[in-house]
Design an enzyme around this catalytic site. Structure first.
Site, PDB file in Angstrom:
ATOM      1  N   GLY A 159     -10.271 -44.560  16.239  1.00  0.00           N
ATOM      2  CA  GLY A 159      -9.097 -45.136  14.961  1.00  0.00           C
ATOM      3  C   GLY A 159      -8.071 -45.320  14.637  1.00  0.00           C
ATOM      4  O   GLY A 159      -7.400 -46.972  14.666  1.00  0.00           O
ATOM      5  N   GLU A 209      -4.498 -40.875   9.707  1.00  0.00           N
ATOM      6  CA  GLU A 209      -6.190 -41.896   9.603  1.00  0.00           C
ATOM      7  C   GLU A 209      -6.060 -43.353   9.424  1.00  0.00           C
ATOM      8  O   GLU A 209      -5.467 -44.113   9.538  1.00  0.00           O
ATOM      9  CB  GLU A 209      -6.785 -40.971   8.234  1.00  0.00           C
ATOM     10  CG  GLU A 209      -7.497 -40.574   8.624  1.00  0.00           C
ATOM     11  CD  GLU A 209      -8.677 -41.184   9.317  1.00  0.00           C
ATOM     12  OE1 GLU A 209      -8.663 -42.027   9.828  1.00  0.00           O
ATOM     13  OE2 GLU A 209     -10.200 -40.538   9.778  1.00  0.00           O
ATOM     14  N   ASP A 210      -7.038 -43.670  10.380  1.00  0.00           N
ATOM     15  CA  ASP A 210      -6.911 -45.502   9.988  1.00  0.00           C
ATOM     16  C   ASP A 210      -7.334 -45.678   8.905  1.00  0.00           C
ATOM     17  O   ASP A 210      -6.576 -46.364   8.198  1.00  0.00           O
ATOM     18  CB  ASP A 210      -7.592 -45.528  10.514  1.00  0.00           C
ATOM     19  CG  ASP A 210      -9.147 -45.825  11.469  1.00  0.00           C
ATOM     20  OD1 ASP A 210      -9.509 -44.799  10.517  1.00  0.00           O
ATOM     21  OD2 ASP A 210      -9.698 -46.244  11.793  1.00  0.00           O
ATOM     22  N   ASP A 270     -12.336 -43.738   3.152  1.00  0.00           N
ATOM     23  CA  ASP A 270     -13.496 -44.760   2.812  1.00  0.00           C
ATOM     24  C   ASP A 270     -13.644 -44.190   2.176  1.00  0.00           C
ATOM     25  O   ASP A 270     -13.775 -43.463   0.679  1.00  0.00           O
ATOM     26  CB  ASP A 270     -14.503 -45.246   4.378  1.00  0.00           C
ATOM     27  CG  ASP A 270     -15.662 -46.197   3.309  1.00  0.00           C
ATOM     28  OD1 ASP A 270     -15.313 -46.995   2.341  1.00  0.00           O
ATOM     29  OD2 ASP A 270     -16.352 -45.832   4.451  1.00  0.00           O
ATOM     30  N   LYS A 329      -9.759 -47.238   0.975  1.00  0.00           N
ATOM     31  CA  LYS A 329     -10.286 -48.158  -0.366  1.00  0.00           C
ATOM     32  C   LYS A 329     -11.413 -46.925  -1.314  1.00  0.00           C
ATOM     33  O   LYS A 329     -12.112 -46.233  -1.303  1.00  0.00           O
ATOM     34  CB  LYS A 329     -12.067 -48.737   0.445  1.00  0.00           C
ATOM     35  CG  LYS A 329     -12.157 -49.455   2.035  1.00  0.00           C
ATOM     36  CD  LYS A 329     -13.770 -50.025   2.364  1.00  0.00           C
ATOM     37  CE  LYS A 329     -13.973 -49.900   3.844  1.00  0.00           C
ATOM     38  NZ  LYS A 329     -15.015 -49.663   3.954  1.00  0.00           N
ATOM     39  N   PHE A 366     -15.339 -54.277   4.958  1.00  0.00           N
ATOM     40  CA  PHE A 366     -15.723 -53.760   6.218  1.00  0.00           C
ATOM     41  C   PHE A 366     -14.688 -54.212   7.443  1.00  0.00           C
ATOM     42  O   PHE A 366     -14.968 -55.983   7.038  1.00  0.00           O
ATOM     43  CB  PHE A 366     -17.186 -53.386   6.533  1.00  0.00           C
ATOM     44  CG  PHE A 366     -17.201 -52.418   7.916  1.00  0.00           C
ATOM     45  CD1 PHE A 366     -17.488 -51.247   7.508  1.00  0.00           C
ATOM     46  CD2 PHE A 366     -16.933 -52.992   8.867  1.00  0.00           C
ATOM     47  CE1 PHE A 366     -17.338 -50.156   8.953  1.00  0.00           C
ATOM     48  CE2 PHE A 366     -16.211 -51.953  10.114  1.00  0.00           C
ATOM     49  CZ  PHE A 366     -17.242 -50.679  10.124  1.00  0.00           C
ATOM     50  N   VAL A 367     -13.405 -53.654   7.783  1.00  0.00           N
ATOM     51  CA  VAL A 367     -12.504 -54.384   7.862  1.00  0.00           C
ATOM     52  C   VAL A 367     -12.411 -53.839   9.374  1.00  0.00           C
ATOM     53  O   VAL A 367     -13.707 -52.695  10.208  1.00  0.00           O
ATOM     54  CB  VAL A 367     -11.499 -53.500   7.931  1.00  0.00           C
ATOM     55  CG1 VAL A 367     -11.316 -54.432   6.400  1.00  0.00           C
ATOM     56  CG2 VAL A 367     -10.961 -52.065   6.979  1.00  0.00           C
ATOM     57  N   ASP A 423     -12.730 -50.767  14.576  1.00  0.00           N
ATOM     58  CA  ASP A 423     -14.282 -51.628  14.615  1.00  0.00           C
ATOM     59  C   ASP A 423     -15.563 -50.822  14.554  1.00  0.00           C
ATOM     60  O   ASP A 423     -15.524 -50.545  13.710  1.00  0.00           O
ATOM     61  CB  ASP A 423     -14.345 -50.669  16.553  1.00  0.00           C
ATOM     62  CG  ASP A 423     -14.822 -48.851  16.368  1.00  0.00           C
ATOM     63  OD1 ASP A 423     -14.170 -48.348  15.037  1.00  0.00           O
ATOM     64  OD2 ASP A 423     -15.941 -48.702  16.484  1.00  0.00           O
TER      65      ASP A 423
HETATM   66  P1  IMP Z   1     -15.170 -41.815   5.651  1.00  0.00           P
HETATM   67  O1  IMP Z   1     -15.199 -40.619   5.960  1.00  0.00           O
HETATM   68  O2  IMP Z   1     -16.295 -43.009   4.598  1.00  0.00           O
HETATM   69  O3  IMP Z   1     -14.345 -41.745   4.802  1.00  0.00           O
HETATM   70  O4  IMP Z   1     -14.695 -42.621   6.667  1.00  0.00           O
HETATM   71  C1  IMP Z   1     -13.655 -42.732   7.774  1.00  0.00           C
HETATM   72  C2  IMP Z   1     -14.108 -43.262   8.987  1.00  0.00           C
HETATM   73  O5  IMP Z   1     -14.955 -44.293   8.989  1.00  0.00           O
HETATM   74  C3  IMP Z   1     -12.267 -43.580   9.361  1.00  0.00           C
HETATM   75  O6  IMP Z   1     -11.489 -42.864   9.223  1.00  0.00           O
HETATM   76  C4  IMP Z   1     -13.253 -44.974  10.219  1.00  0.00           C
HETATM   77  O7  IMP Z   1     -12.303 -44.695  11.245  1.00  0.00           O
HETATM   78  C5  IMP Z   1     -14.056 -45.535  10.045  1.00  0.00           C
HETATM   79  N1  IMP Z   1     -14.301 -46.371   8.782  1.00  0.00           N
HETATM   80  C6  IMP Z   1     -14.218 -46.793   7.179  1.00  0.00           C
HETATM   81  N2  IMP Z   1     -14.670 -48.144   6.484  1.00  0.00           N
HETATM   82  C7  IMP Z   1     -14.072 -48.437   8.226  1.00  0.00           C
HETATM   83  C8  IMP Z   1     -14.709 -50.031   8.559  1.00  0.00           C
HETATM   84  O8  IMP Z   1     -14.266 -51.258   7.158  1.00  0.00           O
HETATM   85  N3  IMP Z   1     -13.943 -50.378   9.439  1.00  0.00           N
HETATM   86  C9  IMP Z   1     -13.789 -49.625  10.932  1.00  0.00           C
HETATM   87  N4  IMP Z   1     -13.734 -48.296  10.202  1.00  0.00           N
HETATM   88  C10 IMP Z   1     -14.051 -47.612   8.970  1.00  0.00           C
HETATM   89 MG    MG Z   2     -10.678 -42.977  11.364  1.00  0.00          MG
END
Ligand code: IMP
Ligand code: MG
Length: 177
Positions: free
Chosen positions: A41, A95-96, A99, A127, A148-149, A155
């Protein structure tokens, strides 16, 4: 053009990345840190950020995946790829989107175990309403609501990364398109 609703337009993203690059550069006045992009991402964001930073350093890559094919995180974060050597080296994780925070928390852990010091995060999106673990994000591009983006590297099941804006993924719209 696709039908997805734009959350952040391309020129707004570009402008914000320029500002982020200025903040990041100011945090590393003496020498660039070890830059690690969380793939897939964050590749697009990392490329844009590095262009503004002008650092002639390699962007290392580490993979953290928890999604599989859907839009719901499994919560089980898999990390692959090691980045060495970096005992005592400062690290900037790119990071992209953050979440739940589980991926970043896991990466903090792994990189700390590998001897990295002073790990900072620059993320294009965050988020905050979805956070399950507290993570310290030094540089954040935009805080967004619980949607969800897709686009700008992000992606759903490997699709829509190439959109040049951040859009809200809507399965019903996709089905109509
Ligand atoms: P986390 O571990 O829940 O913080 O999520 C981390 C990863 O999930 C991010 O780095 C993204 O690659 C992916 N992710 C989380 N939310 C989204 C979204 O809304 N769209 C696309 N990828 C997401
Ligand atoms: Mg990511």
């Amino acid at each position: 053009m696709d039908d997805f609703r734009t959350l952040i337009a391309t020129d707004t993203i570009e402008r914000r990345i320029r500002e982020l690059a200025r903040d990041v550069a100011a945090a590393y006045p003496d020498q660039p840190p070890c830059v690690i992009a969380v793939i897939e991402g964050a590749r697009v964001f990392a490329r844009h950020l590095m262009r503004h930073l002008g650092w002639s350093t390699t962007v290392h890559e580490i993979r953290a995946s928890s999604y599989g094919a859907g839009t719901i995180s499994s919560g089980d974060v898999q990390v692959s790829g090691t980045v060495a050597p970096m005992r005592g080296q400062r690290v900037l994780l790119v990071e992209d989107i953050v979440d739940t925070g589980l991926s970043i928390a896991r990466l903090f852990h792994e990189l700390g175990d590998q001897g990295a010091s002073d790990i900072e995060v620059v993320t294009l999106l965050s988020k905050p309403s979805r956070r399950e673990v507290e993570v310290d994000l030094r540089f954040v591009g935009f805080e967004i609501p619980n949607e969800f983006v897709i686009g700008f590297g992000m992606d759903v099941a490997g699709r829509y990364r190439e959109l040049d804006r951040v859009a809200i993924f809507d399965a019903a719209r996709e089905a109509r398109a």
